[in-house]
Design an enzyme around this catalytic site. Structure first.
Site, PDB file in Angstrom:
ATOM      1  N   GLU A 137      16.988 -14.057  67.313  1.00 19.93           N
ATOM      2  CA  GLU A 137      17.033 -14.814  68.706  1.00 19.93           C
ATOM      3  C   GLU A 137      18.585 -15.490  68.696  1.00 19.93           C
ATOM      4  O   GLU A 137      19.021 -16.156  68.077  1.00 19.93           O
ATOM      5  CB  GLU A 137      16.211 -16.302  68.084  1.00 19.93           C
ATOM      6  CG  GLU A 137      14.757 -15.841  67.671  1.00 19.93           C
ATOM      7  CD  GLU A 137      13.865 -17.000  67.617  1.00 19.93           C
ATOM      8  OE1 GLU A 137      14.194 -18.203  67.675  1.00 19.93           O
ATOM      9  OE2 GLU A 137      12.596 -16.688  67.227  1.00 19.93           O
ATOM     10  N   ASP A 139       6.716 -16.112  70.852  1.00 21.50           N
ATOM     11  CA  ASP A 139       7.507 -17.329  70.945  1.00 21.50           C
ATOM     12  C   ASP A 139       8.672 -17.259  70.109  1.00 21.50           C
ATOM     13  O   ASP A 139       9.961 -17.972  70.337  1.00 21.50           O
ATOM     14  CB  ASP A 139       6.938 -18.595  70.716  1.00 21.50           C
ATOM     15  CG  ASP A 139       7.615 -19.698  71.132  1.00 21.50           C
ATOM     16  OD1 ASP A 139       8.237 -19.855  72.175  1.00 21.50           O
ATOM     17  OD2 ASP A 139       7.826 -20.740  70.122  1.00 21.50           O
ATOM     18  N   ARG A 196       7.040 -17.010  62.878  1.00 23.44           N
ATOM     19  CA  ARG A 196       8.472 -16.622  62.934  1.00 23.44           C
ATOM     20  C   ARG A 196       8.379 -15.099  63.153  1.00 23.44           C
ATOM     21  O   ARG A 196       7.501 -14.451  62.929  1.00 23.44           O
ATOM     22  CB  ARG A 196       8.978 -16.843  61.303  1.00 23.44           C
ATOM     23  CG  ARG A 196       9.326 -18.385  61.095  1.00 23.44           C
ATOM     24  CD  ARG A 196      10.590 -18.542  62.080  1.00 23.44           C
ATOM     25  NE  ARG A 196      11.085 -20.131  61.798  1.00 23.44           N
ATOM     26  CZ  ARG A 196      10.567 -21.048  62.336  1.00 23.44           C
ATOM     27  NH1 ARG A 196       9.570 -20.935  63.355  1.00 23.44           N
ATOM     28  NH2 ARG A 196      11.043 -22.217  62.315  1.00 23.44           N
ATOM     29  N   HIS A 221      11.379 -19.528  71.862  1.00 23.86           N
ATOM     30  CA  HIS A 221      11.056 -20.411  70.782  1.00 23.86           C
ATOM     31  C   HIS A 221      10.985 -21.839  71.470  1.00 23.86           C
ATOM     32  O   HIS A 221      11.687 -22.838  70.911  1.00 23.86           O
ATOM     33  CB  HIS A 221      12.472 -20.353  70.070  1.00 23.86           C
ATOM     34  CG  HIS A 221      11.898 -20.756  68.515  1.00 23.86           C
ATOM     35  ND1 HIS A 221      12.375 -20.120  67.236  1.00 23.86           N
ATOM     36  CD2 HIS A 221      10.994 -21.651  67.952  1.00 23.86           C
ATOM     37  CE1 HIS A 221      11.638 -20.781  66.208  1.00 23.86           C
ATOM     38  NE2 HIS A 221      11.150 -21.576  66.796  1.00 23.86           N
ATOM     39  N   ILE A 276      -0.828 -27.072  62.495  1.00 27.86           N
ATOM     40  CA  ILE A 276      -1.309 -26.321  63.777  1.00 27.86           C
ATOM     41  C   ILE A 276      -2.447 -25.557  63.747  1.00 27.86           C
ATOM     42  O   ILE A 276      -3.272 -26.005  64.799  1.00 27.86           O
ATOM     43  CB  ILE A 276       0.078 -25.274  64.144  1.00 27.86           C
ATOM     44  CG1 ILE A 276       1.561 -25.921  64.048  1.00 27.86           C
ATOM     45  CG2 ILE A 276      -0.298 -24.577  65.333  1.00 27.86           C
ATOM     46  CD1 ILE A 276       2.650 -25.002  64.006  1.00 27.86           C
TER      47      ILE A 276
HETATM   48  N1  NAD Z   1       7.489 -21.800  67.599  1.00 28.16           N
HETATM   49  C1  NAD Z   1       7.963 -22.963  67.096  1.00 28.16           C
HETATM   50  O1  NAD Z   1       8.390 -23.786  68.005  1.00 28.16           O
HETATM   51  C2  NAD Z   1       7.175 -23.717  65.942  1.00 28.16           C
HETATM   52  C3  NAD Z   1       6.947 -24.837  65.825  1.00 28.16           C
HETATM   53  C4  NAD Z   1       6.319 -25.647  64.608  1.00 28.16           C
HETATM   54  C5  NAD Z   1       6.056 -24.481  63.468  1.00 28.16           C
HETATM   55  N2  NAD Z   1       6.355 -23.139  63.630  1.00 28.16           N
HETATM   56  C6  NAD Z   1       6.231 -22.350  62.552  1.00 28.16           C
HETATM   57  O2  NAD Z   1       5.032 -22.221  62.302  1.00 28.16           O
HETATM   58  C7  NAD Z   1       4.622 -22.480  60.919  1.00 28.16           C
HETATM   59  C8  NAD Z   1       3.330 -23.171  60.553  1.00 28.16           C
HETATM   60  O3  NAD Z   1       3.424 -24.422  60.820  1.00 28.16           O
HETATM   61  P1  NAD Z   1       2.547 -25.649  60.454  1.00 28.16           P
HETATM   62  O4  NAD Z   1       3.116 -26.888  60.849  1.00 28.16           O
HETATM   63  O5  NAD Z   1       0.854 -25.113  60.629  1.00 28.16           O
HETATM   64  O6  NAD Z   1       2.765 -25.463  58.683  1.00 28.16           O
HETATM   65  P2  NAD Z   1       1.563 -25.638  57.593  1.00 28.16           P
HETATM   66  O7  NAD Z   1       2.357 -25.773  56.356  1.00 28.16           O
HETATM   67  O8  NAD Z   1       0.716 -27.009  58.051  1.00 28.16           O
HETATM   68  O9  NAD Z   1       0.582 -24.489  57.521  1.00 28.16           O
HETATM   69  C9  NAD Z   1       0.926 -23.151  57.090  1.00 28.16           C
HETATM   70  C10 NAD Z   1      -0.426 -22.973  56.582  1.00 28.16           C
HETATM   71  O10 NAD Z   1      -0.014 -21.354  56.325  1.00 28.16           O
HETATM   72  C11 NAD Z   1      -0.746 -21.019  55.045  1.00 28.16           C
HETATM   73  N3  NAD Z   1      -0.176 -20.020  54.293  1.00 28.16           N
HETATM   74  C12 NAD Z   1       1.021 -19.845  53.640  1.00 28.16           C
HETATM   75  N4  NAD Z   1       1.147 -18.373  53.354  1.00 28.16           N
HETATM   76  C13 NAD Z   1       0.104 -18.023  53.858  1.00 28.16           C
HETATM   77  C14 NAD Z   1      -0.214 -16.436  53.738  1.00 28.16           C
HETATM   78  N5  NAD Z   1       0.544 -15.567  53.220  1.00 28.16           N
HETATM   79  N6  NAD Z   1      -1.317 -16.137  54.519  1.00 28.16           N
HETATM   80  C15 NAD Z   1      -2.184 -16.976  54.962  1.00 28.16           C
HETATM   81  N7  NAD Z   1      -1.926 -18.368  54.978  1.00 28.16           N
HETATM   82  C16 NAD Z   1      -0.777 -18.827  54.398  1.00 28.16           C
HETATM   83  C17 NAD Z   1      -0.820 -22.274  54.253  1.00 28.16           C
HETATM   84  O11 NAD Z   1      -1.520 -22.526  53.046  1.00 28.16           O
HETATM   85  C18 NAD Z   1      -0.778 -23.210  55.127  1.00 28.16           C
HETATM   86  O12 NAD Z   1      -1.937 -24.111  55.253  1.00 28.16           O
HETATM   87  C19 NAD Z   1       5.702 -23.031  60.537  1.00 28.16           C
HETATM   88  O13 NAD Z   1       6.240 -22.635  59.092  1.00 28.16           O
HETATM   89  C20 NAD Z   1       7.011 -22.646  61.404  1.00 28.16           C
HETATM   90  O14 NAD Z   1       7.448 -21.458  60.829  1.00 28.16           O
HETATM   91  C21 NAD Z   1       6.975 -22.712  64.653  1.00 28.16           C
HETATM   92  O1  2HG Z   2      13.967 -26.042  65.307  1.00 27.89           O
HETATM   93  C1  2HG Z   2      13.315 -25.739  66.394  1.00 27.89           C
HETATM   94  O2  2HG Z   2      13.737 -26.169  67.490  1.00 27.89           O
HETATM   95  C2  2HG Z   2      12.207 -24.783  66.273  1.00 27.89           C
HETATM   96  C3  2HG Z   2      11.189 -25.656  65.514  1.00 27.89           C
HETATM   97  C4  2HG Z   2       9.924 -24.812  65.066  1.00 27.89           C
HETATM   98  O3  2HG Z   2      10.213 -23.428  64.949  1.00 27.89           O
HETATM   99  C5  2HG Z   2       9.613 -25.207  63.646  1.00 27.89           C
HETATM  100  O4  2HG Z   2       9.778 -24.632  62.640  1.00 27.89           O
HETATM  101  O5  2HG Z   2       9.259 -26.571  63.598  1.00 27.89           O
END
Ligand code: NAD
Ligand code: 2HG
Length: 313
Positions: free
Chosen positions: A261, A256, A232, A279, A150
């Protein structure tokens, strides 16, 4: 094969799963008292973020070969216990990253150009042009905490808007520091917090990231800065955030995700400068079709004894 799906999945994923065998799908199963009984002869369990996939639950399913996560965050799954039991965990790597990046833009613009608030004001009979004179995001600094799927997509979009992008991610392997190719200046957490106008969190929730953003760290942010949390709830200490926004130590927040939740009695919901959404950052049609298809296919590969690209190691 028996495949149990306990939360919302798109039809495109179900079609793939039905080719494998019997699919038991009920999006309320995650809260069923009978879940252990229902999965006792299951080969695959497919969940989103609400099903608690504990060691005890997996222990009730001796045939279980794979847990599919329709998303990215794995904080609701005991990955270590799954590994110990020889159960693969597959997830939707990448599938919702663009949607979350776009959500963060929506959040930044909600602060910098609050169209909905301005529109409501006009509909109430006002014409407050001065009140709604705000700031460009051009030239502002976006600070990323976590520069993974992301974070990287957000960075390239922010560059297109003329923002400066700085990032903190101590776990990024050196070869992936090709992040600099997308214009992220990697730095310390302290610098990100002190210099960014918008801080966006993109780390998984784990023991190291729980309460990562607390009172002391909020105090180091600019008074004019905003924090956006799509990661999160537990990554920001909610009590500390409430105090910081109320006391105008920072300008506001877009959340979000929340620790609980849906929320009950959460004081953050009382503050005007906090935007809260249910979310939904990853919830777009495109992301959900990709997620459902990808996880169904990756589960199928595990069930058919082929290598999956999305196994959690
Ligand atoms: N709100 C939503 O709908 C939604 C959707 C997708 C993901 N998410 C959340 O977003 C998070 C990230 O998603 P992503 O696809 O980018 O994951 P990803 O695994 O591609 O990226 C996470 C990054 O965080 C880094 N990281 C881990 N621990 C760290 C720390 N202590 N300090 C700094 N960086 C650290 C990792 O090295 C990695 O590069 C997911 O784990 C999930 O909890 C939420
Ligand atoms: O499960 C969901 O709908 C939330 C997804 C999102 O938080 C994720 O970690 O990809």
């Amino acid at each position: 094969m028996k495949i149990v799906v306990t939360e919302l999945i798109w039809e495109e994923g179900l079609e793939i799963l039905r080719e494998l065998g019997e699919v038991v799908y009920d999006q309320t199963l995650w809260k069923s008292d009978n879940l252990a009984e229902i999965i006792k002869d299951a080969d695959a369990l497919i969940v989103r973020n609400q099903t608690k996939v504990t060691k005890a639950l997996m222990g009730q399913a001796p045939n279980l070969k794979v847990v599919g996560r329709l998303g990215v965050g794995l904080d609701n799954i005991d990955v270590a216990a799954a590994k110990e039991a020889g159960i693969k965990v597959v997830f939707a790597r990448n599938a919702n990253a663009i949607s979350v990046a776009e959500y963060v833009f929506s959040a930044m613009f909600s602060f910098s150009r609050p169209l909905e608030k301005a529109s409501q004001d006009v509909k109430q009979g006002n014409w407050n042009r001065k009140l709604f004179t705000r700031e460009e995001i051009y030239g502002k600094t976006l600070g990323l905490v976590g520069v993974g799927e992301i974070g990287a997509r957000l960075a390239s979009r922010a560059k297109a808007f003329g923002m400066k992008v700085i990032g903190y991610d101590p776990f990024l392997p050196p070869y992936e520091l090709a992040c600099t190719d997308i214009g992220v200046s990697m730095t310390s957490l302290e610098t990100v917090l002190a210099e960014a106008d918008y801080i966006s969190l993109h780390v998984p929730l784990n023991d190291k990231t729980r309460n990562l953003i607390n009172k002391e760290r909020l105090a180091t942010m600019k008074k004019t800065s905003y924090i956006i949390n799509t990661a999160r709830g537990g990554v920001i200490n909610e009590e500390d955030l409430y105090e910081a926004v109320k006391a105008q130590i920072i300008a506001g927040a877009a959340l979000d995700v929340l620790e609980k939740e849906p929320p009950t009695g959460n004081k953050l919901l009382e503050l005007d400068n906090i935007i809260v959404t249910p979310h939904i950052a990853g919830l777009t049609e495109e992301a959900q079709v990709r997620t459902s298809e990808l996880v169904a296919r990756e589960c199928a590969k595990v069930l058919c004894g082929q290598g999956s690209m999305c196994i959690v190691r």
